[in-house]
Design a protein around this motif. Structure first.
Motif: not given
Length: 396
Positions: A292, A256, A260
């Protein structure tokens, strides 16, 4: 030899590098024939039909059709494009990480003849094609970042390894970040020593420093974290860089790069990876182009000319990801994008900019690595006729 639409892709020729992104609709599977004929498989996905993530109509059907499982289709594809040998065999198989769309789910899968393990993904490929060496991120204890002994998929995989080691002399290694010789040419290594190598960039929170074969940690020590804060499986993915002359190919599993809200900075694996990987020509898009992945730093540093998206779910690729990819920013450069498949529900006008939205995607690099073409092959049958040809692209 020039090849066009409607023809069948010709066999690998000595000194070429060919990288096939196999379209099964069930996960990742990358088959490469290296310049001396060494063969490499990166991942062999077979998703679970009862997993909450994969329930239809959100996921793709099996390609070419449902008459066989994904592992069988992968093995048959490899056999068609394998260099001529007495018996089809893989010199290396690498699992970037331990998810079903990269290694196979045992749920509802049949057992092998002796009943020792379920045939799915990589275990099913090995039923038809001998594998000499498997490299994964967990061997031999499979305990990072937490013990995997209670996971049915990992239990099946480890039973498979045990039997293959006993019966077929399979070799198994742990993927080591920084190494440039863990995956090497095995047929004629001296002939290509000066202009071919595969660099292990990262895995398990260890990343190449950019100097020789050393690595450093980018994750905090587990002792400083609560179990709920441990790195995720995707974050631990193996990252590789294949270099042939001026040609560079990058594959990063499901790392990723877009955080977040509230996540610590070290959850972004793409940025430190991009900082040591440098510019490339072709990238297998991280995490299938999920929301992501593919952050701005990665695109700016890697500047891929070609991006390939391995698709099995309607979330591949995310609209915001595609917007970044197709940005006309001079910092990231222009690129051609190829998807193995897009669901009709994909709500993105940007998808019209893609060079291909269905089919196997084959990158064929000319001897020496100076240029390459991209072939899109039909994936609805096993004739695999050429649907489109792009290039030649000049390697960087």
């Amino acid at each position: 030899m020039s090849q066009g639409v409607g023809q069948q892709l010709t066999a690998w020729q000595k000194e070429e590098l060919i990288i096939h992104q196999i379209s099964t609709g069930q996960g990742n599977a990358t088959f490469a024939v290296l310049p001396d004929g060494t063969t490499l498989l990166i991942d062999a996905g077979a998703i679970s039909s009862v997993d909450w993530r994969t329930n239809a109509p959100r996921n793709l059907p099996t390609k070419p059709n449902a008459s066989r499982r994904a592992g069988q289709w992968i093995a048959r594809y490899i056999s068609r494009y394998m260099p001529i040998r007495e018996k089809p065999s893989l010199d290396y198989a690498v699992l970037t990480h331990f998810h079903d769309d990269h290694m196979g789910s045992p749920v509802l899968a049949p057992l092998n003849q002796s009943g020792d393990y379920a045939l799915t993904g990589i275990t099913e490929v090995a039923e038809y094609i001998t594998i000499s060496r498997i490299i994964d991120r967990g061997w031999p204890d499979y305990r990072y970042p937490r013990p995997m002994s209670g996971d049915s998929m990992m239990m099946n995989y480890q039973r498979f390894l045990t039997k293959q080691i006993e019966q077929n002399n399979l070799k198994v290694d742990r993927f080591r970040a920084g190494l440039i010789d863990q995956i090497r040419l095995v047929k004629q290594p001296r002939a290509y020593k000066a202009n071919f190598h595969i660099r292990n960039i990262a895995a398990n929170g260890e990343i190449w420093t950019g100097r020789k074969q050393s690595s450093r940690a980018i994750f905090p020590p587990l002792g400083s974290l609560q179990p709920a804060q441990y790195p995720t499986e995707n974050m631990c993915s193996a990252v590789m860089h294949i270099q042939y002359g001026r040609f560079d190919y990058f594959t990063g599993g499901d790392i990723p790069g877009v955080l977040r809200f509230g996540s610590p900075a070290w959850h972004d694996v793409e940025t430190p990876v991009a900082n040591v990987a440098g510019q490339i020509d072709v990238q297998l898009m991280d995490h299938h182009g999920y929301e992501d992945a593919q952050n701005g730093t990665l695109l700016k540093k890697l500047r891929p000319q070609v991006l390939v998206i391995p698709v099995w779910h309607e979330s591949h690729a995310n609209d915001e990801v595609l917007e970044r990819v197709f940005s006309d920013s001079s910092e990231t450069g222009e690129r051609d994008v190829f998807a193995t498949q897009l669901l009709k529900k994909t709500p993105s006008a940007i998808a019209a900019k893609m060079k291909s939205t269905a089919g196997h995607v084959v990158v064929r690099v000319k001897p020496g690595g100076g240029s390459y073409r991209v072939f899109v092959l039909e994936d609805t049958d096993e004739q695999n006729r050429i649907k489109a040809v792009y290039g030649p692209y000049q390697s960087k």
